[in-house]
Design a protein around this motif. Structure first.
Motif, PDB file in Angstrom:
ATOM      1  N   PRO A 121      35.150  66.964  66.446  1.00 46.68           N
ATOM      2  CA  PRO A 121      35.696  68.276  66.572  1.00 46.68           C
ATOM      3  C   PRO A 121      35.309  69.257  67.164  1.00 46.68           C
ATOM      4  N   GLN A 122      33.994  68.696  68.568  1.00 43.79           N
ATOM      5  CA  GLN A 122      34.195  69.232  69.574  1.00 43.79           C
ATOM      6  C   GLN A 122      35.680  68.914  70.031  1.00 43.79           C
ATOM      7  N   ASP A 123      36.105  68.529  69.947  1.00 43.55           N
ATOM      8  CA  ASP A 123      37.253  67.882  70.906  1.00 43.55           C
ATOM      9  C   ASP A 123      38.924  68.963  70.687  1.00 43.55           C
ATOM     10  N   LYS A 124      38.943  69.452  69.178  1.00 46.99           N
ATOM     11  CA  LYS A 124      39.582  70.402  69.122  1.00 46.99           C
ATOM     12  C   LYS A 124      39.784  71.742  68.639  1.00 46.99           C
TER      13      LYS A 124
ATOM     14  N   LYS B 255      51.478  61.707  77.867  1.00 48.92           N
ATOM     15  CA  LYS B 255      50.556  60.525  78.849  1.00 48.92           C
ATOM     16  C   LYS B 255      49.617  60.865  79.917  1.00 48.92           C
ATOM     17  N   ARG B 256      50.121  62.203  80.591  1.00 54.73           N
ATOM     18  CA  ARG B 256      48.465  62.583  81.012  1.00 54.73           C
ATOM     19  C   ARG B 256      47.632  63.165  80.131  1.00 54.73           C
ATOM     20  N   LEU B 257      48.245  63.987  79.606  1.00 59.67           N
ATOM     21  CA  LEU B 257      47.425  64.310  78.179  1.00 59.67           C
ATOM     22  C   LEU B 257      46.520  63.659  77.811  1.00 59.67           C
TER      23      LEU B 257
ATOM     24  N   ASP C 288      27.154  59.960  75.975  1.00 55.31           N
ATOM     25  CA  ASP C 288      26.437  61.392  75.505  1.00 55.31           C
ATOM     26  C   ASP C 288      26.353  63.134  76.276  1.00 55.31           C
ATOM     27  N   LYS C 289      28.087  62.303  76.794  1.00 55.32           N
ATOM     28  CA  LYS C 289      27.763  63.958  77.334  1.00 55.32           C
ATOM     29  C   LYS C 289      28.807  64.539  76.639  1.00 55.32           C
TER      30      LYS C 289
ATOM     31  N   THR D 200      41.283  60.442  76.028  1.00 53.83           N
ATOM     32  CA  THR D 200      40.602  59.357  75.936  1.00 53.83           C
ATOM     33  C   THR D 200      39.069  59.479  76.650  1.00 53.83           C
ATOM     34  N   LYS D 201      39.786  59.450  77.499  1.00 48.66           N
ATOM     35  CA  LYS D 201      38.345  60.272  79.145  1.00 48.66           C
ATOM     36  C   LYS D 201      37.592  61.052  78.300  1.00 48.66           C
ATOM     37  N   GLN D 202      37.784  61.968  78.181  1.00 43.20           N
ATOM     38  CA  GLN D 202      36.876  62.824  76.775  1.00 43.20           C
ATOM     39  C   GLN D 202      36.592  62.086  76.286  1.00 43.20           C
ATOM     40  N   GLN D 203      36.363  61.420  75.305  1.00 45.60           N
ATOM     41  CA  GLN D 203      36.559  60.267  74.352  1.00 45.60           C
ATOM     42  C   GLN D 203      35.013  58.992  74.411  1.00 45.60           C
TER      43      GLN D 203
END
Length: 491
Positions: free
Chosen positions: A75-78, A212-214, A228-229, A219-222
């Motif tokens: 949810p934090q990603d969105k 593709k860049r996004l 736990d960052k 993917t890096k966010q996940q």
């Protein structure tokens, strides 16, 4: 007045303050609660309503869409990632919602939310009898896009800053692109990945490269969340071009990245992976239900309600909908369709952007001449909407063609309504056989007799009479007389 050199600093300060005022949304409201328009608008970043119309939110049913094929977004990603859409001039509501639904799919895949300008900046006055749309009309009253996985809002509205507001309404440079690069620029967004998609000869390639860049960024966010960052930076993607300029590239991306075989790693039959759905809890759905219920009560012996959609205003040169052509179309389409003996009673629901009442009356005459019932759906929806608004508080802003169009759109796809007949730009058939289009509403008995929802005949119900075979010339003459009378009444 436009910002001058002496007032540019003040305008810039005001613009900066406005840009920083874009609000975030709380999605804590449970799906089972009843809510007011103001609550709904709070979830959609619109804070200017004091209406008390109640919209009951639906309890979400279990998601049957292939969960394995969807990217799992925290949810934090969105909340962090933003797709920011320009108005790219004004069009009709159908065009705008088509764009929103496609880009909301992309937002779901990229763990983002879609931010769009308010309706009055994106919807054409041409389709609203040349009247400006009210500023307090919000998207959520017509389209409540939600993410399937957590029922949170996918579609948000950003507020225009004073500079864009001025140039949109107060200058000869109206409808220029908004200054999206000036939105979301406060300290909170420092260091965020920011991309801009502009028109150009290589737009499809650029679109693919930026997605593709996004994708890699998400993917890096996940990966960081797995360690736990906490997320501190997201992306802002400014999308300026009209979707249709890169629609083929979008379709290729969708095929490659949102099919059930590409995301899940397991064969699912290749079906499309959906991230969003439109909740049936908007005000337009409420009005739609009132209209359909009225039709069922007023015409209890009609086995089929068949919408007839005729698009005329800006497409006459593309799809011939003259009275002569429409008589040919209707005569051919109804050929072999027995009103009661085989298919049951039928009522045609006319929906058209044609403002000429004499044209509408001529279509009515053609339908009646073919032996079927007729309802001017536009007029009926307007009448029921006026009654609905009269019973509410501060809701006159709903009285506009865009909202009526959305109600009619929802009527046409309602399960209680039969398949539609179409005469418009991209669907302009010479003939549309009703005998083929409609499956009889019937139950088979042991003696193979057919029982319809009603057993009453046309003569008993008064829904339709025998065809009198009125010729085209008689219809055209009646149209001319009607037009002359209308002109005399006007003068």
């Amino acid at each position: 007045p436009p910002p001058s050199s002496s007032s540019s600093a003040g305008a810039a300060a005001a613009a900066a303050a406005a840009r920083e005022s874009v609000s975030t949304v709380s999605n804590a409201t449970k799906a089972t609660e009843a809510t007011t328009i103001q609550d709904v608008r709070t979830r959609s970043n619109l804070r200017n309503s004091s209406s008390s119309i109640t919209i009951p939110l639906q309890q979400q049913s279990p998601d049957n869409n292939n969960e394995e094929c969807r990217r799992k977004c925290h949810p934090q990603d969105k909340h962090y990632n933003i797709i920011l859409l320009d108005h790219y001039k004004q069009e009709g509501l159908g065009d705008r919602l088509f764009v929103f639904r496609r880009l909301a799919l992309l937002a779901g895949y990229l763990c983002a939310r879609l931010y769009v300008p308010p309706p009055y900046t994106m919807l054409s006055t041409f389709h609203n009898a040349d009247h400006e749309l009210p500023k307090n009309l919000s998207w959520v009253e017509m389209e409540d896009l939600r993410f399937r996985d957590d029922n949170s809002s996918a579609l948000f509205t950003y507020e225009l800053d004073p500079v864009d507001e001025y140039y949109y309404h107060g200058s000869a440079i109206a409808q220029q692109a908004f200054h999206l690069n000036e939105y979301y620029k406060g300290p909170k967004y420092s260091g965020w990945l920011r991309l801009r998609l502009h028109d150009g000869s290589n737009l499809p390639t650029v679109f693919g490269n930026q997605v593709k860049r996004l994708d890699d960024f998400v993917t890096k966010q996940q990966e960081e969340q797995q360690h736990d960052k906490p997320l501190k930076k997201g992306f802002i993607w400014e999308v300026y071009p009209v979707l249709y300029n890169y629609n083929d590239a979008f379709d290729k991306w969708r095929l490659d990245h949102t099919s059930s075989t590409t995301m899940g790693g397991e064969e699912k039959g290749g079906s499309s992976c959906e991230y969003t759905e439109n909740l049936k809890s908007t005000i337009s759905h409420q009005v739609k239900d009132k209209v359909v219920e009225f039709l069922q009560e007023r015409y209890p012996d009609s086995s089929h309600f068949v919408p007839l959609h005729i698009r005329r205003g800006d497409t006459k040169h593309v799809c011939d909908t003259s009275l002569a052509k429409m008589k040919e179309f209707l005569s051919c389409s109804f050929e072999g369709f027995a009103p009661a003996a085989t298919h049951g009673n039928l009522t045609v629901l006319l929906a058209t952007d044609e403002r000429d009442t004499c044209y509408r009356q001529a279509i009515h005459t053609m339908i009646k001449d073919l032996g079927h019932g007729f309802v001017d759906l536009d007029t009926l929806v307007w009448d029921i909407l006026r009654d609905f608004v009269a019973a509410q508080t501060d809701s006159t802003y709903l009285l506009n063609n865009m909202f009526v169009f959305k109600v009619i759109w929802e009527i046409r796809v309602d399960e209680r309504i039969s398949a539609s007949m179409e005469k418009r730009r991209d669907q302009c058939p010479e003939c549309q056989s009703l005998a083929t289009l409609l499956a009889p509403t019937r139950t088979e008995t042991n003696d193979d007799s057919v029982k319809f929802r009603t057993q009453k005949s046309n003569e008993e119900t008064g829904l339709a009479g025998e065809s009198t075979k009125i010729g085209l010339q008689a219809i055209l003459e009646a149209y001319e007389l009607c037009s002359k009378k209308a002109e005399q009444d006007t003068t």
